[in-house]
Design a protein around this motif. Structure first.
Motif, PDB file in Angstrom:
ATOM      1  N   LYS A 143       0.774  -1.171   0.140  1.00  0.00           N
ATOM      2  CA  LYS A 143      -0.022  -0.003  -0.080  1.00  0.00           C
ATOM      3  C   LYS A 143       0.905   1.088   0.068  1.00  0.00           C
ATOM      4  O   LYS A 143       1.658   1.337   1.030  1.00  0.00           O
ATOM      5  CB  LYS A 143      -0.869   0.032   1.303  1.00  0.00           C
ATOM      6  N   GLU A 180       1.490  -5.205   4.146  1.00  0.00           N
ATOM      7  CA  GLU A 180       0.778  -5.818   5.050  1.00  0.00           C
ATOM      8  C   GLU A 180       0.501  -7.136   4.681  1.00  0.00           C
ATOM      9  O   GLU A 180       0.608  -7.799   3.413  1.00  0.00           O
ATOM     10  CB  GLU A 180      -0.727  -5.164   5.041  1.00  0.00           C
ATOM     11  N   ASP A 181       0.302  -8.132   5.949  1.00  0.00           N
ATOM     12  CA  ASP A 181      -0.208  -9.367   5.644  1.00  0.00           C
ATOM     13  C   ASP A 181      -1.439  -9.399   4.855  1.00  0.00           C
ATOM     14  O   ASP A 181      -2.270  -8.491   5.043  1.00  0.00           O
ATOM     15  CB  ASP A 181      -0.452  -9.947   6.957  1.00  0.00           C
ATOM     16  N   LEU A 183      -5.198 -10.716   4.286  1.00  0.00           N
ATOM     17  CA  LEU A 183      -6.210 -11.129   4.940  1.00  0.00           C
ATOM     18  C   LEU A 183      -7.109 -11.943   4.055  1.00  0.00           C
ATOM     19  O   LEU A 183      -7.415 -11.481   3.036  1.00  0.00           O
ATOM     20  CB  LEU A 183      -7.039 -10.037   5.783  1.00  0.00           C
ATOM     21  N   GLU A 187     -15.517  -9.085   2.831  1.00  0.00           N
ATOM     22  CA  GLU A 187     -15.275  -7.781   2.913  1.00  0.00           C
ATOM     23  C   GLU A 187     -16.619  -7.165   3.129  1.00  0.00           C
ATOM     24  O   GLU A 187     -17.566  -7.270   2.209  1.00  0.00           O
ATOM     25  CB  GLU A 187     -14.305  -7.284   1.669  1.00  0.00           C
ATOM     26  N   LYS A 209     -14.225  -3.852  -5.317  1.00  0.00           N
ATOM     27  CA  LYS A 209     -13.110  -2.988  -5.861  1.00  0.00           C
ATOM     28  C   LYS A 209     -12.456  -3.284  -6.983  1.00  0.00           C
ATOM     29  O   LYS A 209     -11.936  -2.414  -7.647  1.00  0.00           O
ATOM     30  CB  LYS A 209     -12.003  -3.054  -4.615  1.00  0.00           C
ATOM     31  N   GLU A 278      -8.982  -1.172   6.179  1.00  0.00           N
ATOM     32  CA  GLU A 278      -8.514   0.410   6.293  1.00  0.00           C
ATOM     33  C   GLU A 278      -9.415   1.337   6.804  1.00  0.00           C
ATOM     34  O   GLU A 278     -10.742   0.945   6.964  1.00  0.00           O
ATOM     35  CB  GLU A 278      -8.418   0.952   4.828  1.00  0.00           C
TER      36      GLU A 278
HETATM   37  P1  AMP Z   1      -7.689  -0.391   0.671  1.00  0.00           P
HETATM   38  O1  AMP Z   1      -7.495   1.152  -0.331  1.00  0.00           O
HETATM   39  O2  AMP Z   1      -6.586  -0.331   1.845  1.00  0.00           O
HETATM   40  O3  AMP Z   1      -9.163  -0.475   1.048  1.00  0.00           O
HETATM   41  O4  AMP Z   1      -7.459  -1.598  -0.108  1.00  0.00           O
HETATM   42  C1  AMP Z   1      -8.049  -1.861  -1.732  1.00  0.00           C
HETATM   43  C2  AMP Z   1      -8.543  -3.180  -1.527  1.00  0.00           C
HETATM   44  O5  AMP Z   1      -7.579  -4.041  -1.474  1.00  0.00           O
HETATM   45  C3  AMP Z   1      -9.480  -3.620  -0.372  1.00  0.00           C
HETATM   46  O6  AMP Z   1     -10.809  -3.445  -0.556  1.00  0.00           O
HETATM   47  C4  AMP Z   1      -9.219  -5.185  -0.491  1.00  0.00           C
HETATM   48  O7  AMP Z   1      -9.939  -5.749  -1.264  1.00  0.00           O
HETATM   49  C5  AMP Z   1      -7.819  -5.507  -0.613  1.00  0.00           C
HETATM   50  N1  AMP Z   1      -6.966  -5.317   0.612  1.00  0.00           N
HETATM   51  C6  AMP Z   1      -6.372  -4.322   1.123  1.00  0.00           C
HETATM   52  N2  AMP Z   1      -5.687  -4.694   2.121  1.00  0.00           N
HETATM   53  C7  AMP Z   1      -5.636  -6.125   2.227  1.00  0.00           C
HETATM   54  C8  AMP Z   1      -5.191  -7.081   3.004  1.00  0.00           C
HETATM   55  N3  AMP Z   1      -4.334  -6.881   3.939  1.00  0.00           N
HETATM   56  N4  AMP Z   1      -5.633  -8.459   2.738  1.00  0.00           N
HETATM   57  C9  AMP Z   1      -6.274  -8.668   1.651  1.00  0.00           C
HETATM   58  N5  AMP Z   1      -6.863  -7.822   0.972  1.00  0.00           N
HETATM   59  C10 AMP Z   1      -6.541  -6.428   0.975  1.00  0.00           C
END
Ligand code: AMP
Ligand code: GLY
Length: 415
Positions: A143, A180-181, A183, A187, A209, A278
């Motif tokens: 990220k 990040e690990d 997950l 969702e 997404k 997040e």
């Molecule tokens: P975010 O902008 O941080 O919401 O990340 C965008 C998308 O990436 C999320 O809606 C998840 O589908 C995926 N994602 C983010 N972080 C993780 C994680 N640690 N493990 C698995 N999928 C993730």
């Protein structure tokens, strides 16, 4: 009351529509707004990043309440400026908005306050980040720090993909990444009305997404959504409130930056319970479009009550809302502008404008995500069928949309 909505996307269209239905709303303004919002609000030609000009407008016009849509205005300190001038505004201060504007801040706070989230480490140079990836292997999540409109995240299923994402990130000046690990789970998005340590959840929504059918391709701001999410039972919401949303609000109070506004939890139901993907400091987009159209009670009254330290009255229709985003060809990597859109007025449902402009009286595309068509029905399956029927009436050769919003969840027992 005179109400001002800040922003120009689909989320702001949804916020404005909800505000326009309030008995308290006498005059509605949107800055800068969009052609869809022009039907319900007076547009003010000030961009959402022009904090001082917006505050001048609110002062001169005697605006009673300002509702902020986009994260950039919050990160730029719009709330601080309005508050300094004694203007009523619903949104977090610049310091509290760091829950979104700095992934490092958000992750640090979660760690300190034992809020369940994926393990992580922050890196400011490629070599150390690459070594970490090689040590941990894939799947792993990269990220980029800062605000990226949902596009700075790579869920890398291979080590090579992770290293590629790091290269892209560190090609930009002064960048840093959170690694990040991964997950695994289901969702969902939970948005709450927050004032310091008081936290009131709205109904949940499910975002989609990735850009392609079957959750393939790169992440986007969101390609479609529905609400409610039956799989997210009242017990899961309760767990999320007690272990995540309330502790985060309390943590921000303890850090000296209490949060006021919409606190967005991007969450994953894992086999270790609900975990945070997040936090965002604002309403979700495309979540706002499917959540707010289900609110039957007065939206403006709810915001005022929360700001006054009172419990808001929130009543929801039992109907399911379902929406699909129409995006410009090439999104999210690139996008075209200026293609003519016809047929919007024929749609039997809600059409939110996300990225449109009027050009010589013609409605045209103006960026990545352009429109969102939302319908309501008693069951998700019916709403899905209805949205996909209505969306065909939108005529534009430069737009595409996902054909499977909600399908996977229907197959997995969602109703
Ligand atoms: P975010 O902008 O941080 O919401 O990340 C965008 C998308 O990436 C999320 O809606 C998840 O589908 C995926 N994602 C983010 N972080 C993780 C994680 N640690 N493990 C698995 N999928 C993730
Ligand atoms: N739909 C995801 C977001 O608003 O960040």
């Amino acid at each position: 009351m005179k109400i001002l909505v800040i922003g120009k996307g689909g989320r702001e269209h949804a916020l404005a529509l909800a505000a326009s239905k309030s008995d308290l709303c006498e005059t509605l303004y949107a800055a800068p707004g969009n052609p869809g919002m022009a039907e319900i609000a007076t547009l003010v030609a000030i961009d959402d990043g022009k904090v001082n000009q917006l505050a001048d407008f609110a002062e001169n016009e005697g605006i009673d309440l300002t509702i902020v849509g986009p994260e950039n205005a919050l990160a730029d300190g719009i709330v601080d400026e309005f508050q300094a001038r004694g203007l009523k505004i619903f949104g977090p201060t610049q310091a509290a908005a760091q829950v979104e504007s700095s992934k490092d801040f958000a992750k640090g706070l979660m760690k300190k306050h034992n809020i369940p989230t994926a393990g992580y480490q922050t890196f400011t140079d490629y070599d150390k980040a690459a070594a970490y990836v090689k040590e941990h292997g894939a799947p792993i999540v990269i990220k980029e720090n800062g605000l990226k409109a949902g596009k700075g995240v790579t869920v890398a299923m291979s080590e090579d993909q992770a290293l590629e994402a790091l290269k892209v990130a560190f090609d930009l000046p002064d960048n840093s990444v959170v690694i990040e690990d991964y997950l695994e789970g289901f969702e969902f998005s939970l948005i709450a009305l927050v004032n310091a340590d008081r936290v009131y959840p709205l109904e949940c929504a499910q975002d989609h997404k990735q850009v392609g059918d079957g959750d393939t391709g790169p992440n986007t701001g969101g390609m479609g959504s529905y609400s409610p999410v039956k799989k997210i039972t009242p017990e899961l919401v309760e767990e999320t409130m007690e272990t995540i949303m309330k502790p985060m609000a309390k943590a921000l109070v303890e850090e000296g930056c209490p949060f006021t506004g919409f606190l967005y939890g991007g969450l994953m139901v894992t086999d270790k319970g609900v975990q945070v993907i997040e936090f965002n400091a604002r309403f979700g987009d495309p979540e706002a479009e499917v959540i707010l159209c289900r609110l039957e009670s007065d939206f403006v009254q709810a915001i005022l009550d929360v700001m006054d330290g009172k419990e808001p009255k929130l009543a929801w229709t039992d109907q399911v809302s379902h929406g699909v985003v129409l995006a410009s060809d090439g999104y999210p990597a690139s996008s075209t502008k200026g293609a003519v859109i016809e047929g919007v007025e024929k749609v039997d449902g809600l059409v939110y404008h996300m990225g449109t402009k009027l050009d010589d009286g013609a409605l045209k595309t103006n960026g990545g995500r352009v429109l969102m068509v939302v319908t309501l029905a008693d069951k998700l399956e019916e709403a899905m069928a209805k949205t996909y029927e209505e969306i065909k009436k939108v005529d534009c050769e430069k737009l595409f949309y996902r054909k499977d919003i909600g399908r996977k969840d229907l197959e997995n027992g969602e109703e």
